[in-house]
Design a protein around this motif. Structure first.
Motif, PDB file in Angstrom:
ATOM      1  N   GLN A 147       0.830  -1.202   0.000  1.00 20.41           N
ATOM      2  CA  GLN A 147       0.000   0.000   0.000  1.00 20.41           C
ATOM      3  C   GLN A 147       0.867   1.255   0.000  1.00 20.41           C
ATOM      4  OE1 GLN A 147      -2.100  -0.911   3.619  1.00 20.41           O
ATOM      5  NE2 GLN A 147      -3.956  -1.523   2.501  1.00 20.41           N
ATOM      6  N   VAL A 148       1.950   1.217   0.767  1.00 20.29           N
ATOM      7  CA  VAL A 148       2.865   2.362   0.819  1.00 20.29           C
ATOM      8  C   VAL A 148       3.471   2.604  -0.568  1.00 20.29           C
ATOM      9  CG1 VAL A 148       5.061   3.174   1.777  1.00 20.29           C
ATOM     10  CG2 VAL A 148       3.373   2.079   3.268  1.00 20.29           C
ATOM     11  N   VAL A 149       3.904   1.545  -1.232  1.00 23.59           N
ATOM     12  CA  VAL A 149       4.485   1.667  -2.572  1.00 23.59           C
ATOM     13  C   VAL A 149       3.451   2.214  -3.546  1.00 23.59           C
ATOM     14  CG1 VAL A 149       5.431   0.381  -4.536  1.00 23.59           C
ATOM     15  CG2 VAL A 149       6.248  -0.090  -2.204  1.00 23.59           C
ATOM     16  N   ARG A 150       2.223   1.713  -3.493  1.00 25.79           N
ATOM     17  CA  ARG A 150       1.162   2.187  -4.383  1.00 25.79           C
ATOM     18  C   ARG A 150       0.927   3.690  -4.173  1.00 25.79           C
ATOM     19  NH1 ARG A 150      -1.480  -2.251  -4.207  1.00 25.79           N
ATOM     20  NH2 ARG A 150      -2.508  -1.870  -2.229  1.00 25.79           N
ATOM     21  N   THR A 151       0.927   4.117  -2.925  1.00 26.87           N
ATOM     22  CA  THR A 151       0.752   5.538  -2.630  1.00 26.87           C
ATOM     23  C   THR A 151       1.933   6.344  -3.163  1.00 26.87           C
ATOM     24  OG1 THR A 151      -0.550   5.046  -0.660  1.00 26.87           O
ATOM     25  CG2 THR A 151       0.435   7.235  -0.781  1.00 26.87           C
ATOM     26  N   ALA A 152       3.136   5.857  -2.957  1.00 28.78           N
ATOM     27  CA  ALA A 152       4.334   6.565  -3.435  1.00 28.78           C
ATOM     28  C   ALA A 152       4.296   6.743  -4.947  1.00 28.78           C
ATOM     29  CB  ALA A 152       5.592   5.807  -3.011  1.00 28.78           C
ATOM     30  N   LYS A 153       3.856   5.731  -5.661  1.00 31.53           N
ATOM     31  CA  LYS A 153       3.810   5.795  -7.130  1.00 31.53           C
ATOM     32  C   LYS A 153       2.845   6.858  -7.635  1.00 31.53           C
ATOM     33  CE  LYS A 153       5.289   1.099  -8.196  1.00 31.53           C
ATOM     34  NZ  LYS A 153       4.890  -0.209  -8.752  1.00 31.53           N
ATOM     35  N   ARG A 154       1.842   7.197  -6.834  1.00 34.33           N
ATOM     36  CA  ARG A 154       0.896   8.240  -7.247  1.00 34.33           C
ATOM     37  C   ARG A 154       1.569   9.601  -7.379  1.00 34.33           C
ATOM     38  NH1 ARG A 154      -3.580   6.756  -3.120  1.00 34.33           N
ATOM     39  NH2 ARG A 154      -2.967   8.760  -2.290  1.00 34.33           N
ATOM     40  N   TYR A 155       2.736   9.766  -6.741  1.00 33.23           N
ATOM     41  CA  TYR A 155       3.412  11.059  -6.739  1.00 33.23           C
ATOM     42  C   TYR A 155       4.624  11.096  -7.664  1.00 33.23           C
ATOM     43  CZ  TYR A 155       0.227  11.758  -2.949  1.00 33.23           C
ATOM     44  OH  TYR A 155      -0.915  11.858  -2.217  1.00 33.23           O
ATOM     45  N   LEU A 156       4.780  10.092  -8.522  1.00 34.01           N
ATOM     46  CA  LEU A 156       5.852  10.133  -9.520  1.00 34.01           C
ATOM     47  C   LEU A 156       5.661  11.373 -10.384  1.00 34.01           C
ATOM     48  CD1 LEU A 156       6.049   6.376 -10.574  1.00 34.01           C
ATOM     49  CD2 LEU A 156       7.731   7.680  -9.249  1.00 34.01           C
ATOM     50  N   GLY A 157       6.724  12.102 -10.621  1.00 37.25           N
ATOM     51  CA  GLY A 157       6.658  13.314 -11.427  1.00 37.25           C
ATOM     52  C   GLY A 157       6.596  14.593 -10.627  1.00 37.25           C
ATOM     53  N   VAL A 158       6.340  14.518  -9.308  1.00 32.64           N
ATOM     54  CA  VAL A 158       6.327  15.729  -8.478  1.00 32.64           C
ATOM     55  C   VAL A 158       7.755  16.245  -8.388  1.00 32.64           C
ATOM     56  CG1 VAL A 158       5.924  16.630  -6.143  1.00 32.64           C
ATOM     57  CG2 VAL A 158       4.295  15.025  -7.170  1.00 32.64           C
ATOM     58  N   ARG A 159       7.922  17.558  -8.494  1.00 34.08           N
ATOM     59  CA  ARG A 159       9.263  18.133  -8.494  1.00 34.08           C
ATOM     60  C   ARG A 159       9.892  18.131  -7.101  1.00 34.08           C
ATOM     61  NH1 ARG A 159       9.485  24.043  -7.612  1.00 34.08           N
ATOM     62  NH2 ARG A 159       7.457  24.629  -6.813  1.00 34.08           N
ATOM     63  N   TYR A 160      11.222  18.183  -7.085  1.00 33.73           N
ATOM     64  CA  TYR A 160      12.001  18.252  -5.849  1.00 33.73           C
ATOM     65  C   TYR A 160      12.246  19.707  -5.489  1.00 33.73           C
ATOM     66  CZ  TYR A 160      15.833  18.043  -2.532  1.00 33.73           C
ATOM     67  OH  TYR A 160      16.603  18.198  -1.410  1.00 33.73           O
ATOM     68  N   VAL A 161      12.032  20.048  -4.214  1.00 34.40           N
ATOM     69  CA  VAL A 161      12.425  21.337  -3.650  1.00 34.40           C
ATOM     70  C   VAL A 161      12.883  21.059  -2.227  1.00 34.40           C
ATOM     71  CG1 VAL A 161      11.630  23.602  -2.864  1.00 34.40           C
ATOM     72  CG2 VAL A 161      10.853  22.722  -5.060  1.00 34.40           C
ATOM     73  N   LEU A 162      14.067  21.540  -1.871  1.00 34.14           N
ATOM     74  CA  LEU A 162      14.555  21.374  -0.507  1.00 34.14           C
ATOM     75  C   LEU A 162      13.540  21.957   0.470  1.00 34.14           C
ATOM     76  CD1 LEU A 162      16.856  20.458   1.342  1.00 34.14           C
ATOM     77  CD2 LEU A 162      17.825  22.752   1.106  1.00 34.14           C
ATOM     78  N   GLY A 163      13.128  21.161   1.444  1.00 34.31           N
ATOM     79  CA  GLY A 163      12.128  21.591   2.420  1.00 34.31           C
ATOM     80  C   GLY A 163      10.701  21.310   1.993  1.00 34.31           C
ATOM     81  N   GLY A 164      10.503  20.762   0.793  1.00 32.36           N
ATOM     82  CA  GLY A 164       9.155  20.491   0.290  1.00 32.36           C
ATOM     83  C   GLY A 164       8.475  19.362   1.053  1.00 32.36           C
ATOM     84  N   THR A 165       7.222  19.588   1.433  1.00 34.55           N
ATOM     85  CA  THR A 165       6.502  18.606   2.246  1.00 34.55           C
ATOM     86  C   THR A 165       5.106  18.283   1.720  1.00 34.55           C
ATOM     87  OG1 THR A 165       5.655  20.339   3.706  1.00 34.55           O
ATOM     88  CG2 THR A 165       7.733  19.272   4.359  1.00 34.55           C
ATOM     89  N   THR A 166       4.770  18.769   0.527  1.00 37.35           N
ATOM     90  CA  THR A 166       3.439  18.521  -0.029  1.00 37.35           C
ATOM     91  C   THR A 166       3.574  18.087  -1.492  1.00 37.35           C
ATOM     92  OG1 THR A 166       3.055  20.735  -0.945  1.00 37.35           O
ATOM     93  CG2 THR A 166       2.531  20.415   1.410  1.00 37.35           C
ATOM     94  N   PRO A 167       2.495  17.582  -2.096  1.00 35.05           N
ATOM     95  CA  PRO A 167       2.556  17.175  -3.503  1.00 35.05           C
ATOM     96  C   PRO A 167       2.898  18.306  -4.468  1.00 35.05           C
ATOM     97  CG  PRO A 167       0.665  16.178  -2.459  1.00 35.05           C
ATOM     98  CD  PRO A 167       1.235  17.173  -1.477  1.00 35.05           C
ATOM     99  N   ARG A 168       2.905  19.514  -4.002  1.00 33.52           N
ATOM    100  CA  ARG A 168       3.349  20.629  -4.835  1.00 33.52           C
ATOM    101  C   ARG A 168       4.851  20.533  -5.105  1.00 33.52           C
ATOM    102  NH1 ARG A 168       1.067  26.579  -4.532  1.00 33.52           N
ATOM    103  NH2 ARG A 168       2.642  27.494  -5.864  1.00 33.52           N
ATOM    104  N   ALA A 169       5.613  20.063  -4.101  1.00 34.36           N
ATOM    105  CA  ALA A 169       7.059  19.829  -4.207  1.00 34.36           C
ATOM    106  C   ALA A 169       7.508  19.082  -2.949  1.00 34.36           C
ATOM    107  CB  ALA A 169       7.825  21.132  -4.331  1.00 34.36           C
ATOM    108  N   PHE A 170       8.423  18.115  -3.120  1.00 30.36           N
ATOM    109  CA  PHE A 170       8.921  17.308  -2.007  1.00 30.36           C
ATOM    110  C   PHE A 170      10.438  17.367  -1.934  1.00 30.36           C
ATOM    111  CE2 PHE A 170       5.100  14.539  -2.935  1.00 30.36           C
ATOM    112  CZ  PHE A 170       4.470  14.700  -1.714  1.00 30.36           C
ATOM    113  N   ASP A 171      10.973  17.231  -0.715  1.00 34.28           N
ATOM    114  CA  ASP A 171      12.341  16.762  -0.556  1.00 34.28           C
ATOM    115  C   ASP A 171      12.218  15.311  -0.099  1.00 34.28           C
ATOM    116  OD1 ASP A 171      11.907  16.776   2.240  1.00 34.28           O
ATOM    117  OD2 ASP A 171      13.265  18.452   2.612  1.00 34.28           O
ATOM    118  N   CYS A 172      13.326  14.626   0.110  1.00 31.80           N
ATOM    119  CA  CYS A 172      13.247  13.184   0.359  1.00 31.80           C
ATOM    120  C   CYS A 172      12.439  12.835   1.607  1.00 31.80           C
ATOM    121  CB  CYS A 172      14.639  12.566   0.424  1.00 31.80           C
ATOM    122  SG  CYS A 172      15.681  13.135   1.788  1.00 31.80           S
ATOM    123  N   SER A 173      12.710  13.508   2.701  1.00 33.15           N
ATOM    124  CA  SER A 173      12.006  13.171   3.938  1.00 33.15           C
ATOM    125  C   SER A 173      10.573  13.699   3.941  1.00 33.15           C
ATOM    126  CB  SER A 173      12.771  13.688   5.158  1.00 33.15           C
ATOM    127  OG  SER A 173      12.994  15.081   5.056  1.00 33.15           O
ATOM    128  N   GLY A 174      10.343  14.824   3.278  1.00 32.46           N
ATOM    129  CA  GLY A 174       8.978  15.332   3.152  1.00 32.46           C
ATOM    130  C   GLY A 174       8.113  14.379   2.346  1.00 32.46           C
TER     131      GLY A 174
END
Length: 142
Positions: free
Chosen positions: A47-74
């Motif tokens: 289920q975690v993997v399926r959820t992660a795949k939904r966000y493929l293509g979201v851009r990286y931004v340091l400090g990003g915590t939402t589907p607008r932009a993520f960093d790794c831990s966000g």
């Protein structure tokens, strides 16, 4: 209260670069202060993997915590929040939660931590085989 130990692997170098670095990865300092975290329901790795795949293509931004932009831990924090798991904010803090699976026992949904000079510097979600999903760096996408 239901709790879950988030599984993570200190031997991630073996997955990404082969057995030559496995011995070096085993020398990574172990995290000593383990914590448990509250969850609302059982969470399965697939289920975690399926959820992660939904966000493929979201851009990286340091400090990003939402589907607008993520960093790794966000990214990891957001994914697990969708399953009722409240993760700490940084990779270093996330590495202090749970315990590592036995070598060779990675399961989809496990977390892989990459350690540097000051502890965990990067985190990814194990998909299976030799595949991970992560928010890697500036100019890249999940």
């Amino acid at each position: 209260m239901t709790t879950i130990n988030a599984r993570f692997a200190l031997l991630c170098a073996a997955l990404l670069t082969g057995p030559a670095l496995a011995a070096q990865a085993r020398q990574t300092p172990a995290v000593t202060a383990m914590r448990t975290i509250e969850v609302r329901a059982p969470v399965h790795g697939e289920q975690v993997v399926r959820t992660a795949k939904r966000y493929l293509g979201v851009r990286y931004v340091l400090g990003g915590t939402t589907p607008r932009a993520f960093d790794c831990s966000g990214f990891v924090r957001w994914i697990f929040a969708q399953h009722g798991v409240r993760m700490p904010r940084t990779a270093k803090e996330q590495a202090a939660v749970g315990d590592a699976p036995a070598p060779g026992d990675l399961q989809p949904g496990d977390l892989l931590f990459f350690f540097g000079g000051r502890g965990a510097q990067h985190i990814a979600v194990y998909v299976g085989g030799d595949t991970i999903i992560h928010a890697s760096s500036t100019g890249k996408r999940v």
